[in-house]
Design a protein around this motif. Structure first.
Motif, mmCIF file in Angstrom:
data_model
loop_
_atom_site.group_PDB
_atom_site.id
_atom_site.type_symbol
_atom_site.label_atom_id
_atom_site.label_comp_id
_atom_site.label_asym_id
_atom_site.label_seq_id
_atom_site.Cartn_x
_atom_site.Cartn_y
_atom_site.Cartn_z
ATOM 1 N N VAL A 139 0.850 -1.185 0.000
ATOM 2 C CA VAL A 139 0.000 0.000 0.000
ATOM 3 C C VAL A 139 0.890 1.241 0.000
ATOM 4 O O VAL A 139 1.854 1.310 0.765
ATOM 5 C CB VAL A 139 -0.917 0.008 1.243
ATOM 6 N N ASP A 140 0.566 2.223 -0.838
ATOM 7 C CA ASP A 140 1.409 3.415 -0.925
ATOM 8 C C ASP A 140 0.919 4.580 -0.073
ATOM 9 O O ASP A 140 1.414 5.691 -0.206
ATOM 10 C CB ASP A 140 1.597 3.854 -2.381
ATOM 11 N N GLY A 141 -0.038 4.340 0.808
ATOM 12 C CA GLY A 141 -0.529 5.412 1.666
ATOM 13 C C GLY A 141 -1.734 4.960 2.463
ATOM 14 O O GLY A 141 -2.077 3.780 2.478
ATOM 15 N N PRO A 142 -2.412 5.907 3.118
ATOM 16 C CA PRO A 142 -3.593 5.571 3.917
ATOM 17 C C PRO A 142 -4.811 5.321 3.029
ATOM 18 O O PRO A 142 -4.766 5.537 1.814
ATOM 19 C CB PRO A 142 -3.789 6.828 4.761
ATOM 20 N N LEU A 143 -5.869 4.891 3.642
ATOM 21 C CA LEU A 143 -7.139 4.710 2.930
ATOM 22 C C LEU A 143 -7.655 6.109 2.584
ATOM 23 O O LEU A 143 -8.327 6.758 3.389
ATOM 24 C CB LEU A 143 -8.151 3.956 3.795
ATOM 25 N N ALA A 144 -7.281 6.583 1.396
ATOM 26 C CA ALA A 144 -7.623 7.933 0.952
ATOM 27 C C ALA A 144 -7.688 7.938 -0.566
ATOM 28 O O ALA A 144 -7.058 7.108 -1.231
ATOM 29 C CB ALA A 144 -6.572 8.933 1.432
ATOM 30 N N VAL A 145 -8.440 8.877 -1.107
ATOM 31 C CA VAL A 145 -8.541 9.009 -2.560
ATOM 32 C C VAL A 145 -7.140 9.176 -3.140
ATOM 33 O O VAL A 145 -6.349 9.984 -2.657
ATOM 34 C CB VAL A 145 -9.458 10.186 -2.941
ATOM 35 N N GLY A 146 -6.845 8.383 -4.167
ATOM 36 C CA GLY A 146 -5.563 8.442 -4.842
ATOM 37 C C GLY A 146 -4.564 7.401 -4.388
ATOM 38 O O GLY A 146 -3.590 7.127 -5.089
ATOM 39 N N THR A 147 -4.777 6.807 -3.227
ATOM 40 C CA THR A 147 -3.869 5.766 -2.751
ATOM 41 C C THR A 147 -3.952 4.566 -3.680
ATOM 42 O O THR A 147 -5.043 4.151 -4.072
ATOM 43 C CB THR A 147 -4.228 5.341 -1.310
ATOM 44 N N THR A 148 -2.803 4.033 -4.054
ATOM 45 C CA THR A 148 -2.777 2.807 -4.847
ATOM 46 C C THR A 148 -2.282 1.673 -3.974
ATOM 47 O O THR A 148 -1.549 1.881 -2.997
ATOM 48 C CB THR A 148 -1.877 2.935 -6.089
ATOM 49 N N PHE A 149 -2.703 0.476 -4.337
ATOM 50 C CA PHE A 149 -2.247 -0.709 -3.618
ATOM 51 C C PHE A 149 -2.188 -1.874 -4.594
ATOM 52 O O PHE A 149 -2.912 -1.916 -5.581
ATOM 53 C CB PHE A 149 -3.134 -1.020 -2.415
ATOM 54 N N THR A 150 -1.281 -2.785 -4.295
ATOM 55 C CA THR A 150 -1.117 -3.976 -5.118
ATOM 56 C C THR A 150 -1.374 -5.193 -4.240
ATOM 57 O O THR A 150 -0.709 -5.378 -3.217
ATOM 58 C CB THR A 150 0.298 -4.048 -5.730
ATOM 59 N N MET A 151 -2.366 -5.980 -4.635
ATOM 60 C CA MET A 151 -2.712 -7.206 -3.918
ATOM 61 C C MET A 151 -2.219 -8.393 -4.732
ATOM 62 O O MET A 151 -2.286 -8.384 -5.964
ATOM 63 C CB MET A 151 -4.230 -7.331 -3.732
ATOM 64 N N VAL A 152 -1.771 -9.408 -4.019
ATOM 65 C CA VAL A 152 -1.379 -10.655 -4.661
ATOM 66 C C VAL A 152 -2.303 -11.742 -4.130
ATOM 67 O O VAL A 152 -2.172 -12.163 -2.973
ATOM 68 C CB VAL A 152 0.096 -11.011 -4.387
ATOM 69 N N PRO A 153 -3.254 -12.201 -4.945
ATOM 70 C CA PRO A 153 -4.090 -13.327 -4.537
ATOM 71 C C PRO A 153 -3.249 -14.607 -4.541
ATOM 72 O O PRO A 153 -2.297 -14.719 -5.322
ATOM 73 C CB PRO A 153 -5.185 -13.393 -5.611
ATOM 74 N N PRO A 154 -3.569 -15.578 -3.699
ATOM 75 C CA PRO A 154 -2.791 -16.816 -3.657
ATOM 76 C C PRO A 154 -2.684 -17.469 -5.039
ATOM 77 O O PRO A 154 -3.692 -17.707 -5.703
ATOM 78 C CB PRO A 154 -3.572 -17.707 -2.693
#
Length: 140
Positions: A39-54
């Motif tokens: 996660v590149d920041g808090p839960l806020a507009v514009g924050t990006t995150f990368t999830m890896v599903p199993p």
């Protein structure tokens, strides 16, 4: 457009539910569909995150809407289609809260991609919501 919605009702405190969502780095602790998250920041507009599903490739998403204590929306933009999921807390009366996940797939390729990708994305929503509610009901 392709769409799917799942909800669950709980007596868990809405603020505790919201805190579980806001602590994005901890999502893998209660969401079995996430092996890792960056996660590149808090839960806020514009924050990006990368999830890896199993066993799957990473998926990068962006937060596009946040109404503190009520909802947040994330999107994955694949160019010819967009996967948008709204995570919402809604009063359900008698001290209960309805927790809702709603996914929409829109864009030029939605009619083709949606029926295949949509069910794969949303298949675990019942388990994810049950785990979120159970985690929020635990003492801090």
């Amino acid at each position: 457009m392709w769409e799917y919605e799942h909800s669950i009702e709980t007596t868990a405190d809405p603020e505790r539910l919201w805190r579980r969502w806001a602590d994005m780095a901890s999502w893998p602790q209660w969401n079995a569909g996430i092996e890792r998250i960056e996660v590149d920041g808090p839960l806020a507009v514009g924050t990006t995150f990368t999830m890896v599903p199993p066993g799957e490739d990473p998926v990068t998403m962006r937060i596009t809407e946040v109404v503190y204590g009520e909802l947040f929306t994330d999107e994955m933009d694949a160019g010819d289609f967009v996967v948008r999921t709204v995570h919402r807390l809604q009063p359900a009366g008698d001290g209960r809260t309805r927790v809702i996940y709603r996914t929409e797939i829109t864009g030029p390729a939605a009619a083709q991609v949606g029926p295949e990708l949509g069910p794969a994305i949303t298949a675990d929503f019942p388990e994810v919501l049950a785990a979120l509610v159970a985690r929020a009901a635990q003492p801090a």
